[in-house]
Write a protein that holds these residues in place. Sequence first.
Motif, PDB file in Angstrom:
ATOM      1  N   LYS A  57      44.438  -0.067  24.571  1.00  0.00           N
ATOM      2  CA  LYS A  57      44.305   1.428  25.546  1.00  0.00           C
ATOM      3  C   LYS A  57      42.598   1.530  25.032  1.00  0.00           C
ATOM      4  O   LYS A  57      42.341   2.234  25.541  1.00  0.00           O
ATOM      5  N   ALA A  58      41.796   0.390  24.309  1.00  0.00           N
ATOM      6  CA  ALA A  58      40.275   0.213  25.151  1.00  0.00           C
ATOM      7  C   ALA A  58      40.176  -0.300  26.139  1.00  0.00           C
ATOM      8  O   ALA A  58      40.501  -1.019  27.282  1.00  0.00           O
ATOM      9  N   LEU A  59      38.974   0.074  26.388  1.00  0.00           N
ATOM     10  CA  LEU A  59      38.081  -0.078  28.401  1.00  0.00           C
ATOM     11  C   LEU A  59      37.827  -1.644  27.615  1.00  0.00           C
ATOM     12  O   LEU A  59      37.931  -1.812  28.374  1.00  0.00           O
ATOM     13  N   PHE A  60      36.869  -1.450  26.772  1.00  0.00           N
ATOM     14  CA  PHE A  60      36.152  -3.200  27.055  1.00  0.00           C
ATOM     15  C   PHE A  60      37.391  -3.300  24.981  1.00  0.00           C
ATOM     16  O   PHE A  60      36.654  -3.365  24.112  1.00  0.00           O
ATOM     17  N   PRO A  61      38.962  -4.414  26.048  1.00  0.00           N
ATOM     18  CA  PRO A  61      39.694  -4.380  24.653  1.00  0.00           C
ATOM     19  C   PRO A  61      38.691  -6.027  23.962  1.00  0.00           C
ATOM     20  O   PRO A  61      38.419  -6.889  24.361  1.00  0.00           O
ATOM     21  N   ARG A  95      30.040   3.314  39.337  1.00  0.00           N
ATOM     22  CA  ARG A  95      31.455   3.675  39.084  1.00  0.00           C
ATOM     23  C   ARG A  95      31.646   2.746  40.062  1.00  0.00           C
ATOM     24  O   ARG A  95      32.714   1.832  39.871  1.00  0.00           O
ATOM     25  N   VAL A  96      30.839   1.856  40.699  1.00  0.00           N
ATOM     26  CA  VAL A  96      31.591   0.717  41.375  1.00  0.00           C
ATOM     27  C   VAL A  96      32.012  -0.254  40.307  1.00  0.00           C
ATOM     28  O   VAL A  96      32.543  -1.360  40.393  1.00  0.00           O
ATOM     29  N   ALA A  97      30.839  -0.862  39.220  1.00  0.00           N
ATOM     30  CA  ALA A  97      30.656  -1.697  38.476  1.00  0.00           C
ATOM     31  C   ALA A  97      32.084  -1.865  37.482  1.00  0.00           C
ATOM     32  O   ALA A  97      32.928  -1.977  37.108  1.00  0.00           O
ATOM     33  N   LEU A  98      32.477  -0.590  36.711  1.00  0.00           N
ATOM     34  CA  LEU A  98      33.329   0.179  36.630  1.00  0.00           C
ATOM     35  C   LEU A  98      34.705  -0.368  36.831  1.00  0.00           C
ATOM     36  O   LEU A  98      35.806  -0.761  36.268  1.00  0.00           O
ATOM     37  N   ASN A  99      34.049   0.230  38.493  1.00  0.00           N
ATOM     38  CA  ASN A  99      36.435  -0.243  38.922  1.00  0.00           C
ATOM     39  C   ASN A  99      36.521  -1.568  39.561  1.00  0.00           C
ATOM     40  O   ASN A  99      37.556  -2.135  39.017  1.00  0.00           O
ATOM     41  N   ARG A 122      40.378  -5.908  34.502  1.00  0.00           N
ATOM     42  CA  ARG A 122      41.016  -5.676  32.705  1.00  0.00           C
ATOM     43  C   ARG A 122      42.986  -5.478  33.271  1.00  0.00           C
ATOM     44  O   ARG A 122      43.301  -5.670  32.558  1.00  0.00           O
ATOM     45  N   ASP A 123      42.784  -4.457  33.906  1.00  0.00           N
ATOM     46  CA  ASP A 123      44.001  -4.614  34.105  1.00  0.00           C
ATOM     47  C   ASP A 123      45.134  -5.531  34.204  1.00  0.00           C
ATOM     48  O   ASP A 123      46.685  -5.408  33.912  1.00  0.00           O
ATOM     49  N   SER A 124      44.572  -6.577  35.475  1.00  0.00           N
ATOM     50  CA  SER A 124      45.391  -8.134  35.667  1.00  0.00           C
ATOM     51  C   SER A 124      45.368  -8.566  34.122  1.00  0.00           C
ATOM     52  O   SER A 124      46.442  -9.133  34.293  1.00  0.00           O
ATOM     53  N   ALA A 125      44.224  -8.704  33.287  1.00  0.00           N
ATOM     54  CA  ALA A 125      44.545  -9.555  31.914  1.00  0.00           C
ATOM     55  C   ALA A 125      45.153  -8.449  30.957  1.00  0.00           C
ATOM     56  O   ALA A 125      46.674  -9.473  30.206  1.00  0.00           O
ATOM     57  N   GLU A 126      45.589  -7.129  31.517  1.00  0.00           N
ATOM     58  CA  GLU A 126      46.314  -6.856  30.204  1.00  0.00           C
ATOM     59  C   GLU A 126      47.949  -6.889  30.879  1.00  0.00           C
ATOM     60  O   GLU A 126      48.681  -7.082  29.856  1.00  0.00           O
ATOM     61  N   GLU A 127      48.183  -6.839  32.066  1.00  0.00           N
ATOM     62  CA  GLU A 127      49.834  -6.801  32.860  1.00  0.00           C
ATOM     63  C   GLU A 127      50.263  -8.452  32.368  1.00  0.00           C
ATOM     64  O   GLU A 127      51.526  -8.597  31.536  1.00  0.00           O
ATOM     65  N   ALA A 128      48.834  -9.145  32.782  1.00  0.00           N
ATOM     66  CA  ALA A 128      49.870 -10.770  31.803  1.00  0.00           C
ATOM     67  C   ALA A 128      49.864 -10.939  30.381  1.00  0.00           C
ATOM     68  O   ALA A 128      50.602 -11.149  29.756  1.00  0.00           O
ATOM     69  N   ARG A 129      49.003  -9.842  29.889  1.00  0.00           N
ATOM     70  CA  ARG A 129      49.078 -10.050  27.930  1.00  0.00           C
ATOM     71  C   ARG A 129      51.237  -9.059  28.146  1.00  0.00           C
ATOM     72  O   ARG A 129      51.629  -9.542  26.764  1.00  0.00           O
ATOM     73  N   ARG A 157      39.499   6.500  34.392  1.00  0.00           N
ATOM     74  CA  ARG A 157      40.942   6.535  35.374  1.00  0.00           C
ATOM     75  C   ARG A 157      41.039   6.872  36.236  1.00  0.00           C
ATOM     76  O   ARG A 157      39.809   8.410  35.836  1.00  0.00           O
ATOM     77  N   GLY A 158      41.033   6.926  38.131  1.00  0.00           N
ATOM     78  CA  GLY A 158      41.133   7.886  38.122  1.00  0.00           C
ATOM     79  C   GLY A 158      39.349   7.887  39.076  1.00  0.00           C
ATOM     80  O   GLY A 158      39.445   8.536  40.140  1.00  0.00           O
ATOM     81  N   GLU A 159      38.955   7.009  39.173  1.00  0.00           N
ATOM     82  CA  GLU A 159      37.433   6.881  39.644  1.00  0.00           C
ATOM     83  C   GLU A 159      36.162   7.692  39.202  1.00  0.00           C
ATOM     84  O   GLU A 159      36.034   9.068  39.808  1.00  0.00           O
ATOM     85  N   PRO A 160      36.112   8.620  37.511  1.00  0.00           N
ATOM     86  CA  PRO A 160      35.608   9.846  37.647  1.00  0.00           C
ATOM     87  C   PRO A 160      34.112   9.216  37.617  1.00  0.00           C
ATOM     88  O   PRO A 160      33.853   8.877  37.611  1.00  0.00           O
ATOM     89  N   LYS A 161      33.799  11.014  37.856  1.00  0.00           N
ATOM     90  CA  LYS A 161      32.548  10.892  38.481  1.00  0.00           C
ATOM     91  C   LYS A 161      31.510  11.289  36.861  1.00  0.00           C
ATOM     92  O   LYS A 161      30.111  11.403  36.989  1.00  0.00           O
TER      93      LYS A 161
END
Length: 318
Positions: A222-226, A196-200, A206-213, A171-175
Amino acid sequence: MPKPSDTAPSDARWISTFLDAQAAEANAARNTLLAYGRDLLDFANWVKGQSSSFASLPRAAVEDYLVSCEAAGLSKATRARRLSAIRQLFRFAHEEGWRADNPALRITGPGASQRLPKTLTHDEVDRLLDAARNKGRSPADRLRNSALMELLYATGLRVSELVGLPVAAARGEPKMILVRGKGGKERMVPLSSAARVALNDWLIARDSAEEARRKAGFAPSKALFPGPGADGHLTRQHFYLLIKDIAVLAGVDPAKVTPHTLRHAFATHLLAGGADLRVIQTLLGHADVATTEIYTHVLDDQLKALVLTHHPLAKPKL
């Protein structure tokens, strides 16, 4: 031949009784017993995750465990040692009458480990990263696969560290991201701009799919790659198979491509670029710099081959 007992002890009891017997009857050294204990505890945890037990485990499951060890990037020597411990455990159980067979008896081990780790060229890595962007049945799958590969090459993470990353770390576009490695030790690892681009991009999907769920009544991951597994994230085995498919798509020999090969490429390419060995040690999470020093041998071999191939004095005289 003893018959299997209907009241075979628990898996933990199997291990403790076996270790006691090794100490008393085989006069095994303390370090040997510790190694057996660590290996068998890891095996027991894996068996528990399969909702099985030592008493009922079939041969195919033992083979699956060894595949998972390879997927986790364990060396041939480590996998051979674990198979040896498992064989001896089941042989002991058979003698005690806890099992009627030894499911690990006829499993072929991985053989001797090569001294130097395999690595990949810059061109091969570029082809793998390009292929990952096109691998997947849906746009979200392709974004996930690209993020996985970019992160792996940019950070040199162990596969278990990669698939187990919490989404909070991204989260927060970390370096830099915080990684929890072996023994619970934490380290900070920088991200490349491409990672960073690929992660963003993946986070958005991911967040869109999680919101639908969530709207469907499911608890958020809680996983980055559910993933659907018990741990809630993509499994090491799944990623191991995925990277093989990506290698085929990239036109790179899949036999030389594993998650651990990308980790080796990360270290070797950093060293070739002039990075300090101690820095690479920190990034890889090695407890001892001697473990990291093996990459100097890989680089030495590459430089030697380069000189022998291109130096004018190395060319045969006509």
